[in-house]
Design a protein around this motif. Structure first.
Motif, PDB file in Angstrom:
ATOM      1  N   ILE A  13       0.833  -1.201   0.000  1.00  0.00           N
ATOM      2  CA  ILE A  13       0.000   0.000   0.000  1.00  0.00           C
ATOM      3  C   ILE A  13       0.866   1.249   0.000  1.00  0.00           C
ATOM      4  O   ILE A  13       0.573   2.232  -0.703  1.00  0.00           O
ATOM      5  N   GLU A  14       1.956   1.221   0.771  1.00  0.00           N
ATOM      6  CA  GLU A  14       2.854   2.381   0.811  1.00  0.00           C
ATOM      7  C   GLU A  14       3.430   2.667  -0.573  1.00  0.00           C
ATOM      8  O   GLU A  14       3.435   3.819  -1.035  1.00  0.00           O
ATOM      9  N   ILE A  15       3.929   1.618  -1.241  1.00  0.00           N
ATOM     10  CA  ILE A  15       4.538   1.795  -2.564  1.00  0.00           C
ATOM     11  C   ILE A  15       3.517   2.375  -3.551  1.00  0.00           C
ATOM     12  O   ILE A  15       3.804   3.316  -4.290  1.00  0.00           O
ATOM     13  N   LYS A  16       2.314   1.809  -3.548  1.00  0.00           N
ATOM     14  CA  LYS A  16       1.294   2.265  -4.497  1.00  0.00           C
ATOM     15  C   LYS A  16       0.839   3.684  -4.195  1.00  0.00           C
ATOM     16  O   LYS A  16       0.797   4.540  -5.096  1.00  0.00           O
ATOM     17  N   THR A  17       0.494   3.954  -2.942  1.00  0.00           N
ATOM     18  CA  THR A  17      -0.112   5.250  -2.619  1.00  0.00           C
ATOM     19  C   THR A  17       0.908   6.377  -2.565  1.00  0.00           C
ATOM     20  O   THR A  17       0.596   7.508  -2.913  1.00  0.00           O
ATOM     21  N   ARG A  18       2.145   6.081  -2.157  1.00  0.00           N
ATOM     22  CA  ARG A  18       3.175   7.126  -2.183  1.00  0.00           C
ATOM     23  C   ARG A  18       3.510   7.497  -3.619  1.00  0.00           C
ATOM     24  O   ARG A  18       3.788   8.660  -3.925  1.00  0.00           O
ATOM     25  N   ALA A 110      -3.302  10.548   3.541  1.00  0.00           N
ATOM     26  CA  ALA A 110      -2.311  10.735   4.599  1.00  0.00           C
ATOM     27  C   ALA A 110      -0.944  11.082   4.023  1.00  0.00           C
ATOM     28  O   ALA A 110      -0.267  12.002   4.512  1.00  0.00           O
ATOM     29  N   PHE A 111      -0.512  10.369   2.988  1.00  0.00           N
ATOM     30  CA  PHE A 111       0.781  10.682   2.382  1.00  0.00           C
ATOM     31  C   PHE A 111       0.756  12.044   1.707  1.00  0.00           C
ATOM     32  O   PHE A 111       1.757  12.774   1.726  1.00  0.00           O
ATOM     33  N   SER A 112      -0.378  12.412   1.099  1.00  0.00           N
ATOM     34  CA  SER A 112      -0.501  13.749   0.515  1.00  0.00           C
ATOM     35  C   SER A 112      -0.356  14.814   1.596  1.00  0.00           C
ATOM     36  O   SER A 112       0.290  15.855   1.380  1.00  0.00           O
ATOM     37  N   ALA A 113      -0.932  14.551   2.765  1.00  0.00           N
ATOM     38  CA  ALA A 113      -0.872  15.506   3.865  1.00  0.00           C
ATOM     39  C   ALA A 113       0.546  15.678   4.383  1.00  0.00           C
ATOM     40  O   ALA A 113       1.030  16.809   4.565  1.00  0.00           O
ATOM     41  N   ASN A 117       3.601  18.721   4.855  1.00  0.00           N
ATOM     42  CA  ASN A 117       3.952  19.042   6.249  1.00  0.00           C
ATOM     43  C   ASN A 117       2.729  19.237   7.132  1.00  0.00           C
ATOM     44  O   ASN A 117       2.757  20.003   8.098  1.00  0.00           O
ATOM     45  N   ASP A 118       1.641  18.551   6.817  1.00  0.00           N
ATOM     46  CA  ASP A 118       0.428  18.606   7.633  1.00  0.00           C
ATOM     47  C   ASP A 118       0.395  17.426   8.604  1.00  0.00           C
ATOM     48  O   ASP A 118       1.021  16.392   8.379  1.00  0.00           O
ATOM     49  N   LYS A 119      -0.344  17.587   9.669  1.00  0.00           N
ATOM     50  CA  LYS A 119      -0.543  16.508  10.630  1.00  0.00           C
ATOM     51  C   LYS A 119      -1.725  15.632  10.195  1.00  0.00           C
ATOM     52  O   LYS A 119      -2.652  16.116   9.559  1.00  0.00           O
ATOM     53  N   VAL A 120      -1.692  14.370  10.593  1.00  0.00           N
ATOM     54  CA  VAL A 120      -2.782  13.446  10.267  1.00  0.00           C
ATOM     55  C   VAL A 120      -3.192  12.682  11.520  1.00  0.00           C
ATOM     56  O   VAL A 120      -2.347  12.154  12.248  1.00  0.00           O
ATOM     57  N   HIS A 141       4.423   7.586  11.380  1.00  0.00           N
ATOM     58  CA  HIS A 141       3.066   7.742  11.889  1.00  0.00           C
ATOM     59  C   HIS A 141       2.049   7.259  10.854  1.00  0.00           C
ATOM     60  O   HIS A 141       1.077   6.574  11.205  1.00  0.00           O
ATOM     61  N   ILE A 142       2.274   7.581   9.591  1.00  0.00           N
ATOM     62  CA  ILE A 142       1.355   7.153   8.528  1.00  0.00           C
ATOM     63  C   ILE A 142       1.378   5.635   8.382  1.00  0.00           C
ATOM     64  O   ILE A 142       0.328   4.999   8.204  1.00  0.00           O
ATOM     65  N   LEU A 143       2.550   5.031   8.465  1.00  0.00           N
ATOM     66  CA  LEU A 143       2.650   3.574   8.364  1.00  0.00           C
ATOM     67  C   LEU A 143       1.948   2.901   9.548  1.00  0.00           C
ATOM     68  O   LEU A 143       1.332   1.844   9.396  1.00  0.00           O
TER      69      LEU A 143
END
Length: 288
Positions: A13-18, A110-113, A117-120, A141-143
């Motif tokens: 999911i990280e690879i795809k969404t990032r 979340a990765f877009s945020a 430099n935004d908090k999630v 934190h996102i992971l």
């Protein structure tokens, strides 16, 4: 899933969404969600075409040459993901379950945020509050959020959007961007949504499966309501039965659309067998 399976899925999911946030949505999230205002950055010499209202008269008088004030957007925002983990989110008949799609959408947002430099932060909900993850920055934190989305087992089965919005309205002290990700199989949340939309930038993400909307004509089948546990036999060859099923979905969907429209919030509908990238791109571009 055991721990190793969860970690492998987190990585996928990280690879795809990032990749999506770095290449597809780069800049679009930033443009769609504005900061809290403008803050002073510096002064520079006046150039032809600059707004004369930005002239810094004190510096201009000191150097006997026009200078203007330069402002920049106060960028840091807080993004809150209100995630439906009720039993109905585990339903899926096509490419994936509703919860799988919700997890990917959360990861993209979340990765877009954090790229900006935004908090999630996250609120998991069913009949009420299930879990609260306070807003923070950073990839780790996102992971952690993605791992929780994949592995969390809800304590209750139903859906109560009103109580979730009430909790958030009481807990959030400053204006946030709020994404509510759900199939919205719940009514009577209009008042709570009105309050949330006045205080925050609220976006609903209505995630649904094709079989939430239409029953195939496959004869007599036993069906079970995932949230109430009620079971019954229905004849799917009966057109009246199929029409009633479709009507129930349409009523929920219409209530959802009207509720978000009346509150001034926004709503995106995404089906589990459709490409969510196009839906998000359209949404981001329409806000710019």
């Amino acid at each position: 899933m055991d721990t190793s399976d969860i970690l492998k899925k987190v990585r996928r999911i990280e690879i795809k969404t990032r990749g999506l946030t770095n290449h597809v949505f780069a800049g679009e999230y930033h443009s769609a969600f504005k900061g809290r205002g403008m803050s002073f950055s510096e002064v520079r010499e006046y150039q032809f075409g600059d707004d004369v209202r930005a002239i810094d008269w004190n510096v201009t008088a000191r150097f006997n040459h026009p200078f203007i004030k330069v402002f920049e957007e106060e960028r840091e925002l807080t993004v809150m993901l209100l995630v439906d983990v009720s039993e109905s989110s585990s339903f899926g008949t096509q490419k994936q379950r509703k919860r799988d799609l919700i997890t990917e959408l959360c990861a993209v947002l979340a990765f877009s945020a954090i790229n900006n430099n935004d908090k999630v932060g996250v609120v998991f909900f069913s009949d009420g509050l299930e879990k609260y993850i306070p807003p923070k920055k950073g990839k780790s934190h996102i992971l952690f959020i993605i791992r929780e989305l994949l592995s969390y087992k809800p304590k209750k089965k139903g859906t109560n959007i009103t109580e979730t919005l009430r909790f958030f309205n009481n807990a959030a002290k400053k204006r946030s961007i709020v994404f509510v990700l759900s199939d919205f199989l719940s009514d009577s949340y209009q008042d709570a949504l009105n309050i949330a939309a006045k205080r925050h930038d609220v976006v609903g993400m209505h995630v649904y499966d094709p079989r939430d909307k239409e029953l195939p004509a496959v004869g007599l089948i036993q069906v079970k309501d995932a949230e109430t546990g009620l079971q019954q036999w229905i004849d799917t060859n009966d057109k009246q039965v199929r029409d009633y099923y479709n009507q129930q979905f349409s009523q929920h969907a219409q209530y959802c659309r009207n509720a978000f429209l009346k509150s001034g919030a926004e709503l995106i509908s995404i089906r589990t067998d459709e490409d969510y990238v196009k839906a998000l791109q359209t949404f981001f571009l329409n806000r710019t």
